[in-house]
Design a protein around this motif. Structure first.
Motif, PDB file in Angstrom:
ATOM      1  N   ALA A 135       0.813  -1.215   0.000  1.00 43.05           N
ATOM      2  CA  ALA A 135       0.000   0.000   0.000  1.00 43.05           C
ATOM      3  C   ALA A 135       0.845   1.263   0.000  1.00 43.05           C
ATOM      4  O   ALA A 135       0.430   2.299  -0.545  1.00 43.05           O
ATOM      5  N   THR A 136       2.044   1.183   0.601  1.00 44.76           N
ATOM      6  CA  THR A 136       2.919   2.357   0.638  1.00 44.76           C
ATOM      7  C   THR A 136       3.912   2.389  -0.518  1.00 44.76           C
ATOM      8  O   THR A 136       4.468   3.449  -0.822  1.00 44.76           O
ATOM      9  N   SER A 137       4.127   1.259  -1.192  1.00 39.48           N
ATOM     10  CA  SER A 137       5.111   1.191  -2.280  1.00 39.48           C
ATOM     11  C   SER A 137       4.496   1.387  -3.658  1.00 39.48           C
ATOM     12  O   SER A 137       5.211   1.649  -4.624  1.00 39.48           O
ATOM     13  N   VAL A 138       3.191   1.242  -3.757  1.00 38.81           N
ATOM     14  CA  VAL A 138       2.494   1.309  -5.043  1.00 38.81           C
ATOM     15  C   VAL A 138       1.411   2.393  -4.965  1.00 38.81           C
ATOM     16  O   VAL A 138       0.727   2.531  -3.941  1.00 38.81           O
ATOM     17  N   ASP A 139       1.266   3.139  -6.041  1.00 37.13           N
ATOM     18  CA  ASP A 139       0.206   4.141  -6.123  1.00 37.13           C
ATOM     19  C   ASP A 139      -1.099   3.446  -6.529  1.00 37.13           C
ATOM     20  O   ASP A 139      -1.265   3.026  -7.671  1.00 37.13           O
TER      21      ASP A 139
ATOM     22  N   ASP B 137      -6.881  -4.447 -12.443  1.00 34.35           N
ATOM     23  CA  ASP B 137      -5.871  -3.401 -12.577  1.00 34.35           C
ATOM     24  C   ASP B 137      -4.524  -3.861 -12.029  1.00 34.35           C
ATOM     25  O   ASP B 137      -3.481  -3.323 -12.404  1.00 34.35           O
ATOM     26  N   ALA B 138      -4.554  -4.849 -11.127  1.00 30.74           N
ATOM     27  CA  ALA B 138      -3.320  -5.385 -10.546  1.00 30.74           C
ATOM     28  C   ALA B 138      -3.531  -6.837 -10.160  1.00 30.74           C
ATOM     29  O   ALA B 138      -4.641  -7.236  -9.769  1.00 30.74           O
ATOM     30  N   VAL B 139      -2.466  -7.629 -10.278  1.00 26.79           N
ATOM     31  CA  VAL B 139      -2.466  -9.030  -9.855  1.00 26.79           C
ATOM     32  C   VAL B 139      -1.320  -9.229  -8.883  1.00 26.79           C
ATOM     33  O   VAL B 139      -0.192  -8.789  -9.131  1.00 26.79           O
ATOM     34  N   ILE B 140      -1.612  -9.891  -7.759  1.00 30.73           N
ATOM     35  CA  ILE B 140      -0.610 -10.196  -6.739  1.00 30.73           C
ATOM     36  C   ILE B 140      -0.169 -11.647  -6.867  1.00 30.73           C
ATOM     37  O   ILE B 140      -0.994 -12.550  -6.985  1.00 30.73           O
ATOM     38  N   LEU B 141       1.144 -11.873  -6.836  1.00 34.86           N
ATOM     39  CA  LEU B 141       1.739 -13.203  -6.701  1.00 34.86           C
ATOM     40  C   LEU B 141       2.710 -13.121  -5.526  1.00 34.86           C
ATOM     41  O   LEU B 141       3.829 -12.633  -5.671  1.00 34.86           O
ATOM     42  N   SER B 142       2.288 -13.557  -4.363  1.00 32.52           N
ATOM     43  CA  SER B 142       3.123 -13.436  -3.173  1.00 32.52           C
ATOM     44  C   SER B 142       3.615 -14.802  -2.704  1.00 32.52           C
ATOM     45  O   SER B 142       2.814 -15.678  -2.358  1.00 32.52           O
ATOM     46  N   GLY B 143       4.927 -14.970  -2.726  1.00 33.61           N
ATOM     47  CA  GLY B 143       5.503 -16.237  -2.307  1.00 33.61           C
ATOM     48  C   GLY B 143       5.074 -17.388  -3.195  1.00 33.61           C
ATOM     49  O   GLY B 143       4.960 -18.525  -2.736  1.00 33.61           O
ATOM     50  N   ILE B 144       4.852 -17.117  -4.462  1.00 31.57           N
ATOM     51  CA  ILE B 144       4.340 -18.122  -5.399  1.00 31.57           C
ATOM     52  C   ILE B 144       5.427 -18.624  -6.344  1.00 31.57           C
ATOM     53  O   ILE B 144       5.675 -19.829  -6.458  1.00 31.57           O
ATOM     54  N   LEU B 145       6.089 -17.723  -7.042  1.00 31.45           N
ATOM     55  CA  LEU B 145       6.958 -18.109  -8.156  1.00 31.45           C
ATOM     56  C   LEU B 145       8.112 -19.005  -7.723  1.00 31.45           C
ATOM     57  O   LEU B 145       8.485 -19.934  -8.435  1.00 31.45           O
ATOM     58  N   ALA B 146       8.690 -18.730  -6.553  1.00 26.79           N
ATOM     59  CA  ALA B 146       9.843 -19.521  -6.104  1.00 26.79           C
ATOM     60  C   ALA B 146       9.455 -20.958  -5.753  1.00 26.79           C
ATOM     61  O   ALA B 146      10.323 -21.827  -5.651  1.00 26.79           O
ATOM     62  N   ASP B 147       8.157 -21.211  -5.554  1.00 31.46           N
ATOM     63  CA  ASP B 147       7.714 -22.563  -5.185  1.00 31.46           C
ATOM     64  C   ASP B 147       7.721 -23.529  -6.364  1.00 31.46           C
ATOM     65  O   ASP B 147       7.719 -24.747  -6.154  1.00 31.46           O
ATOM     66  N   TRP B 148       7.706 -22.989  -7.576  1.00 34.12           N
ATOM     67  CA  TRP B 148       7.452 -23.820  -8.747  1.00 34.12           C
ATOM     68  C   TRP B 148       8.669 -23.866  -9.672  1.00 34.12           C
ATOM     69  O   TRP B 148       9.501 -22.979  -9.664  1.00 34.12           O
ATOM     70  N   GLY B 149       8.720 -24.921 -10.482  1.00 37.88           N
ATOM     71  CA  GLY B 149       9.776 -25.052 -11.463  1.00 37.88           C
ATOM     72  C   GLY B 149       9.635 -24.037 -12.578  1.00 37.88           C
ATOM     73  O   GLY B 149       8.643 -23.303 -12.663  1.00 37.88           O
ATOM     74  N   ALA B 150      10.638 -23.997 -13.458  1.00 35.76           N
ATOM     75  CA  ALA B 150      10.680 -22.982 -14.510  1.00 35.76           C
ATOM     76  C   ALA B 150       9.458 -23.035 -15.418  1.00 35.76           C
ATOM     77  O   ALA B 150       8.876 -22.001 -15.749  1.00 35.76           O
ATOM     78  N   THR B 151       9.040 -24.237 -15.812  1.00 39.90           N
ATOM     79  CA  THR B 151       7.895 -24.368 -16.718  1.00 39.90           C
ATOM     80  C   THR B 151       6.625 -23.847 -16.076  1.00 39.90           C
ATOM     81  O   THR B 151       5.862 -23.073 -16.676  1.00 39.90           O
TER      82      THR B 151
END
Length: 361
Positions: free
Chosen positions: A180-184, A258-272
């Motif tokens: 909330a403080t880092s994004v307008d 207008d915005a999509v959140i991915l929190s703690g998601i990408l690092a859980d999964w393989g490259a594909t």
């Protein structure tokens, strides 16, 4: 579990408190023997010793009867907990919680750490497989055979899944506020939180930016948990939860955001799978929409930070992915069609690293 989660010093499962150097004999000895103290604490929480004493001092025999354990064995545990400063024993042989135990180790305390510690107990068991996993390179869930998907395996055990969600919430405290403080958000009305988990980030964001409407997407078992939190906090006018998988394209099911959140998601999964998740996230965004990613990043050399190094091993043990450096995640976002990537690092946010990118107009 309580609805309001209070911030504590041990965010990100306590890994922040671990220094980046263990290069002396005293530290090595302390680390090598710390399994004993961890086992004492985690077993006491798992057995509900501290919750048993919320209503007053009790003898060891009475505690044993109430939590259904062997009295003689429990006596040894209570002696150790007293030596650790977590219990006190009076002249009549009755035990009671110390103030620290009451504040942090009882389930209904606003500052309870029990969910995180119960999750630590599961990770403790998981890390017992580390040598075997390093040899085989194959992920394991607890002591079972290797599985393809940690989340689908966990969903088969509702009680374990809820412990996981509570722990994820505690580790996520402050991230929504930091967003909330880092994004307008003045020109952002609709947000989708993909893989929302226990909902902590969306809840904080809704409370910090009242004009937002947020859709949280996760597995059915998580949605049951999320709906209870929405109802308890009376946020039905801002929050909804939708059943769905982050591995599926939901663009025909959900209104563009207008915005999509991915929190703690990408690092859980393989490259594909990571590319697949980013593709689906991009499809859910309006042109010019923002992708808001929260991860725990390595430094560029992968030599300076203990926390992502430990989490990387967690990924090896149970997931499919790995933690990123800033340049690695920037490259993945670029290849996935996002532009204008910028970072708000943990030193600025006080929580996880934030990565903000845009879908082209």
């Amino acid at each position: 579990m309580t609805d309001e989660i209070q911030p504590i010093a041990s965010q990100n499962f306590g890994f922040n408190s671990i220094g980046n150097s263990v290069a002396n004999a005293d530290k090595l000895e302390s680390i090598g023997s710390s399994y004993a103290l961890s086992s004492i604490l985690l077993s006491a929480v798992e057995l509900n010793v501290f919750d048993c004493l919320v209503d007053g001092a009790k003898t060891c025999d009475r505690i044993a009867a109430e939590i259904q354990v062997a009295p003689d064995a429990l006596k040894r545990l209570t002696i150790a907990l007293t030596a650790m400063g977590l219990l006190q024993c009076d002249s009549e042989g009755k035990y009671q919680n110390t103030s620290v135990a009451t504040t942090f180790l009882t389930e209904k305390s606003p500052q309870s750490m029990t969910s995180s510690l119960l999750f630590h107990k599961r990770c403790y068991d998981l890390f017992g497989n580390l040598t075997a996993v390093i040899k085989s390179g194959k992920q394991q869930f607890a002591k079972s055979a290797p599985v393809d998907n940690y989340y689908s395996e966990l969903a088969k055990q509702p009680e374990e899944y809820f412990i996981f969600l509570e722990a994820m919430n505690r580790s996520s405290v402050g991230i929504g506020t930091a967003l909330a403080t880092s994004v307008d958000f003045s020109k952002i009305d609709r947000v989708i939180d993909l893989g929302a988990g226990g909902g902590q980030i969306s809840i904080e964001l809704a409370q910090a930016v009242p004009h937002l409407t947020l859709t949280m997407v996760d597995l059915p078992i998580a949605c049951d948990f999320l709906q209870r939190r929405i109802d308890d906090l009376s946020l039905e006018h801002q929050l909804e939860c939708i059943q769905g998988s982050i591995l599926n394209d939901l663009s025909q099911q959900l209104e563009l955001a207008d915005a999509v959140i991915l929190s703690g998601i990408l690092a859980d999964w393989g490259a594909t799978e990571g590319v697949q998740i980013l593709h689906h996230a991009r499809n859910l965004l309006k042109p010019g929409g923002l992708l808001l990613v929260s991860e725990t990043l390595f430094d560029e050399t992968k030599t300076g930070l203990m926390q992502p190094a430990i989490l990387s091993l967690c990924m090896l043990l149970a997931m499919q992915g790995d933690n990123f450096t800033p340049s690695e995640i920037a490259s993945i976002l670029d290849r996935s069609g996002f532009v204008d990537v910028r970072f708000c690092f943990k030193q600025e946010t006080g929580v996880r690293d934030l990565i903000i990118a845009q879908k082209p107009l």
